[in-house]
Design an enzyme around this catalytic site. Structure first.
Site, PDB file in Angstrom:
ATOM      1  N   SER A 254      16.387  -9.402   1.164  1.00 31.99           N
ATOM      2  CA  SER A 254      17.821  -9.391   1.418  1.00 31.99           C
ATOM      3  C   SER A 254      18.469 -10.575   0.721  1.00 31.99           C
ATOM      4  CB  SER A 254      18.106  -9.444   2.917  1.00 31.99           C
ATOM      5  OG  SER A 254      17.983 -10.776   3.356  1.00 31.99           O
ATOM      6  N   LYS A 255      19.787 -10.463   0.623  1.00 29.22           N
ATOM      7  CA  LYS A 255      20.568 -11.458  -0.095  1.00 29.22           C
ATOM      8  C   LYS A 255      20.267 -12.872   0.375  1.00 29.22           C
ATOM      9  CE  LYS A 255      24.804  -9.542  -1.384  1.00 29.22           C
ATOM     10  NZ  LYS A 255      26.084  -9.141  -0.870  1.00 29.22           N
ATOM     11  N   ARG A 256      20.078 -13.001   1.673  1.00 28.11           N
ATOM     12  CA  ARG A 256      19.859 -14.336   2.222  1.00 28.11           C
ATOM     13  C   ARG A 256      18.574 -14.964   1.684  1.00 28.11           C
ATOM     14  NH1 ARG A 256      19.478 -12.969   7.607  1.00 28.11           N
ATOM     15  NH2 ARG A 256      20.452 -10.994   7.076  1.00 28.11           N
TER      16      ARG A 256
END
Ligand code: GLU
Length: 473
Positions: A254-256
């Site tokens: 994920s982006k995080r």
């Protein structure tokens, strides 16, 4: 005769093209190409609040960059509203869909009561017509949604191309909303918006899609979709649900936890053929083959050998694959990419023969074109050697040899061979070994002590620039 293979990718334009979507796009594309079928791009833009033109542009750009050519599209769902309404009306007439006037407050109360009774929360079918059932009068001022009359009993089963046989009981799923009224602030006469599960079925039906590859987060949607196909009397495509991609920490990518968009990898200096190769292997295999072209994949990809369990994103392996393709890449092409990379750093350079030679000289040691640009940049920025390294390598003892070398470099032939001769002569005159001279030389001219053969590196500077960098010894 069986119908031609038709596959599609259907991204929502609410962000960049995600790596997971790029991978299913690749599988869909390769499957269609393998069987001589068609591959279609559809933009699922019914989430009006979150869809943006910028995202559409990014998706198209990423598809283009990856070389995933489509035969039809992009088709935009928001341009097909009329069609969804037509199908909704047919379904209402046929009794497979119905209007529901429940307000959000009513639905909330329904859920609370079910929870209090310890039941699974679901729509209770209060507006679903049935023989002998008397429905209340529609409340005034409430705009109805349309719900699909899902079969109340039985089991939905399909043989998933990736996961194998899957069965889900109809008791588990309720009457799905298929059409929502237009928002209150929409202009008069606006059409309602279909929900994902409904629009996807109408589209895949109209587009005669035969095989759907998508992420396994959609497995729970598939029973509704299969029931909708049945209600419409439409042929049901085959489904292949690919497992999610895990980050290197074992959690969902994920982006995080780092870059997840195709664009980010383009900017970070990865080549499209490396991305395709790496994405292909992330959930599919062909024997022990690790490095293969898109053409080879098309020859091999027949829908078998898709992995059932999630693959882990491995940046080191991607770097290894990319390094392989950089080594193989044409030097002119690399020069173009490096020129673009340097432009983003404000370093404007010509795409001349020298740049091409620099790319050829350094490409073997680079995992990305960003790293290659770092090398080329040494020719265009004054070096800033690290003080400790300078103290270690540019010692009092070596200064006489460096000065003598500078003299020789002033009048030797300015070629790799000429420079090698000057170096050799200096070593002989001063009775020292190559590293003792090459290390300080590299540090002063290039700002780093590790480089390819120093004569080759120097030859790609102008003599004036090389001497300027040795001026202060
Ligand atoms: N718009 C959906 C998504 O991006 C498409 C899913 C599907 O392929 O059916 O997840």
């Amino acid at each position: 005769m069986s119908s031609p293979i038709r596959t599609r990718i259907a991204p929502s334009p609410t962000g960049f093209l995600h790596l997971g979507t790029a991978r299913t796009a690749l599988y869909s594309w390769a499957y269609a190409r393998h069987f001589g079928g068609q591959f279609i791009l559809r933009i699922e833009d019914t989430d009006v609040a979150r869809s943006t033109q910028e995202s559409v542009d990014q998706i198209l750009q990423s598809m283009h960059w990856l070389g995933l050519t489509y035969d039809e599209g992009p088709v935009f769902q928001m341009q097909r509203l009329q069609r969804y309404h037509e199908v909704v009306e047919q379904m209402i007439a046929a009794g497979t869909a119905y209007r529901c006037w429940c307000t959000p407050a009513e639905l909330e109360a329904m859920r609370e009561q079910q929870k209090a009774r310890g039941e699974k929360t679901r729509y209770d079918g209060r507006w679903r017509p049935a023989p002998g059932k008397v429905l209340p009068a529609p409340p005034v001022g409430v705009k109805p949604v349309v719900r699909f009359a899902n079969p109340p009993h039985g089991v939905v089963s399909w043989d998933d191309l990736v996961k194998g046989p899957i069965s889900i009981s109809n008791e588990e799923i309720d009457d799905l909303i298929i059409l929502r009224p237009p928002p209150d602030d929409a202009p008069a006469g606006s059409l309602g918006i279909p929900t994902y599960n409904f629009a996807v079925v109408v589209d895949d039906w109209d587009m005669r899609i035969t095989h759907v590859f998508r992420g396994d987060e959609h497995i729970n949607n598939t029973p509704w979709q299969i029931n909708l196909y049945r209600a419409l009397g439409a042929a049901i495509p085959q489904f292949g649900h690919c497992p999610i991609i895990l980050g290197d920490d074992g959690l969902k990518l994920s982006k995080r936890r780092g870059a997840v968009s195709v664009t980010a990898y383009e900017e970070a200096g990865y080549l499209p053929e490396a991305m395709l190769n790496y994405l292909a292997r992330l959930g599919w295999s062909h024997g022990d083959d690790e490095l293969f072209s898109a053409d080879q994949m098309v020859q091999w990809f027949d829908g078998s050998h898709l992995a059932k369990s999630p693959a882990q994103w491995d940046p080191a392996k991607l770097a290894w694959v990319n390094a392989h393709y950089i080594k193989q890449a044409d030097d002119q092409r690399l020069a173009n990419l490096v020129q673009q990379q340097l432009r983003t750093r404000g370093v404007l350079i010509e795409r001349d023969a020298k740049l091409v030679s620099q790319c050829a000289l350094f490409k073997d040691r680079c995992a990305t074109t960003v790293e290659l640009a770092d090398w080329v940049e040494i020719y265009h920025r004054a070096p800033t050697p690290n003080a400790d390294e300078r103290a270690t390598h540019v010692t009092e003892a070596v200064l006489p040899a460096l000065r003598a070398l500078r003299e020789r470099l002033g009048d030797c032939e300015w070629t790799k061979e000429g420079i090698a001769g000057a170096l050799k002569q200096t070593l002989a005159d001063h009775g020292i070994k190559m590293p003792a001279l090459a290390m300080p030389l590299r540090l002063l001219v290039c700002g780093r002590v590790q480089t390819p053969s120093v004569d080759a590196v120097l030859a790609l500077f102008t003599r004036e620039e090389a001497l300027r960098r040795l001026r202060d010894v």
